[in-house]
Design a protein around this motif. Structure first.
Motif, short mmCIF file in Angstrom:
data_model
loop_
_atom_site.label_atom_id
_atom_site.label_comp_id
_atom_site.label_asym_id
_atom_site.label_seq_id
_atom_site.Cartn_x
_atom_site.Cartn_y
_atom_site.Cartn_z
N LEU A 1 -3.80 -4.97 -7.36
CA LEU A 1 -4.62 -4.63 -6.20
C LEU A 1 -6.10 -4.61 -6.57
N ALA A 2 -6.40 -3.97 -7.69
CA ALA A 2 -7.80 -3.83 -8.09
C ALA A 2 -8.41 -5.20 -8.38
N CYS B 1 -9.70 -7.09 -5.41
CA CYS B 1 -10.82 -6.51 -4.67
C CYS B 1 -12.13 -6.91 -5.31
N CYS C 1 -11.73 -4.39 1.95
CA CYS C 1 -11.11 -3.99 0.70
C CYS C 1 -9.61 -4.26 0.74
N ILE D 1 -7.42 -3.53 -1.31
CA ILE D 1 -6.62 -2.41 -1.81
C ILE D 1 -6.17 -1.57 -0.62
N LEU D 2 -7.16 -1.17 0.20
CA LEU D 2 -6.83 -0.34 1.35
C LEU D 2 -5.94 -1.10 2.33
N ASP D 3 -6.23 -2.38 2.51
CA ASP D 3 -5.41 -3.16 3.44
C ASP D 3 -3.96 -3.19 2.98
N ILE E 1 -2.43 -1.02 0.98
CA ILE E 1 -1.81 0.30 1.10
C ILE E 1 -1.44 0.58 2.55
#
Lengths: 131, 131
Positions: free
Chosen positions: B107-108, B111, B119, B121-123, B125
């Motif tokens: 994920l990181a 990004c 982002c 990552i947020l998407d 999650i």
DNA sequence: ATAAAGCCTCCAGTAACTGGAAGGTCAAGC
DNA sequence: GCTTGACCTTCCAGTTACTGGAGGCTTTAT
């Protein structure tokens, strides 16, 4: 929808969802009969929380992630930093567990494991180094 | 010796040693002034506990180990079994953490981590898979 | 004599839920 | 209309393994 429904859709136990309300993470509306009423957005948040928790974020970190999620002004670097920090702490835990595992395996190997009482594992734990 | 001394010799904080008395793990004698009095054996037990905890045994497992340690009739296989079980649960935890770590790293990586708000990552999650 | 260090007990808090008791509400079946 | 069962409510207690702090003795050092 009611809490049971939200539970099914989010994968979180009912008890946990109530707890998340108690700590002001996801606060649903209330119906006239006092039942919690969860909107689609609420369920999205619950899902978000479920996933973030499974990724190893603490509840307070989840709170931050959720606020970032809802902040259209956020910078993605903020989130990336959080994620990378979490990777580091996870790595540290893995190292610690690995060393514990190696120790224990070594101890277990040194023990004959039969009916006799003498046990290098206990001796070693007690500090009477025998290995 | 007094508790402070026992703390130094065992490596356990004073508070923890008091706690271990409270839960009947190591119960010292008392001096006339009410101070806890730790014998050499008591300190041995505290050391034993400290090491066993560091090896990943829970307090209740430590209680069992301690009783096995003091049981001259024990069979070493009993202890070995405990140790091997613990190795297994530690291995399981390591696997879990490793998968969490891999997820997060991926994920990181995805990004860009700059000032823009979008982002992955947020998407991810949130369940809006973008990877 | 006094101050600091060390000891005591008891209470509360941590993380993140989980279980249970006592009771209100709703939908289905008879 | 009534009952039954599922579902909802709140509140309280328990889990793990300590940790921190308040208030108050006792001992030790100066």
């Amino acid at each position: 929808m009611n809490i049971g429904n939200a539970s099914e859709l989010s994968g979180l136990p009912v008890k946990t969802i109530r707890y998340y309300e108690e700590i002001d993470l996801v606060k649903p509306a209330r119906a006239e009969n006092g039942y919690r009423f969860y909107s689609k957005d609420d369920v999205l948040y619950l899902n978000f929380l479920n996933r973030a928790r499974k990724l190893g974020f603490s509840v307070s970190e989840c709170r931050l992630l959720l606020s970032l999620y809802n902040d259209t002004e956020r910078s993605s670097s903020e989130v990336k930093t959080l994620a990378l920090q979490k990777v580091e702490t996870i790595e540290a835990k893995i190292l610690e567990l690995t060393s514990m595992k190696n120790m224990l395996s070594k101890l277990a190997q040194s023990c004959h494991g039969d009916n006799r009482p003498d046990c290098p594992i206990l001796d070693e734990i007690a500090g009477k180094a025998t290995i």
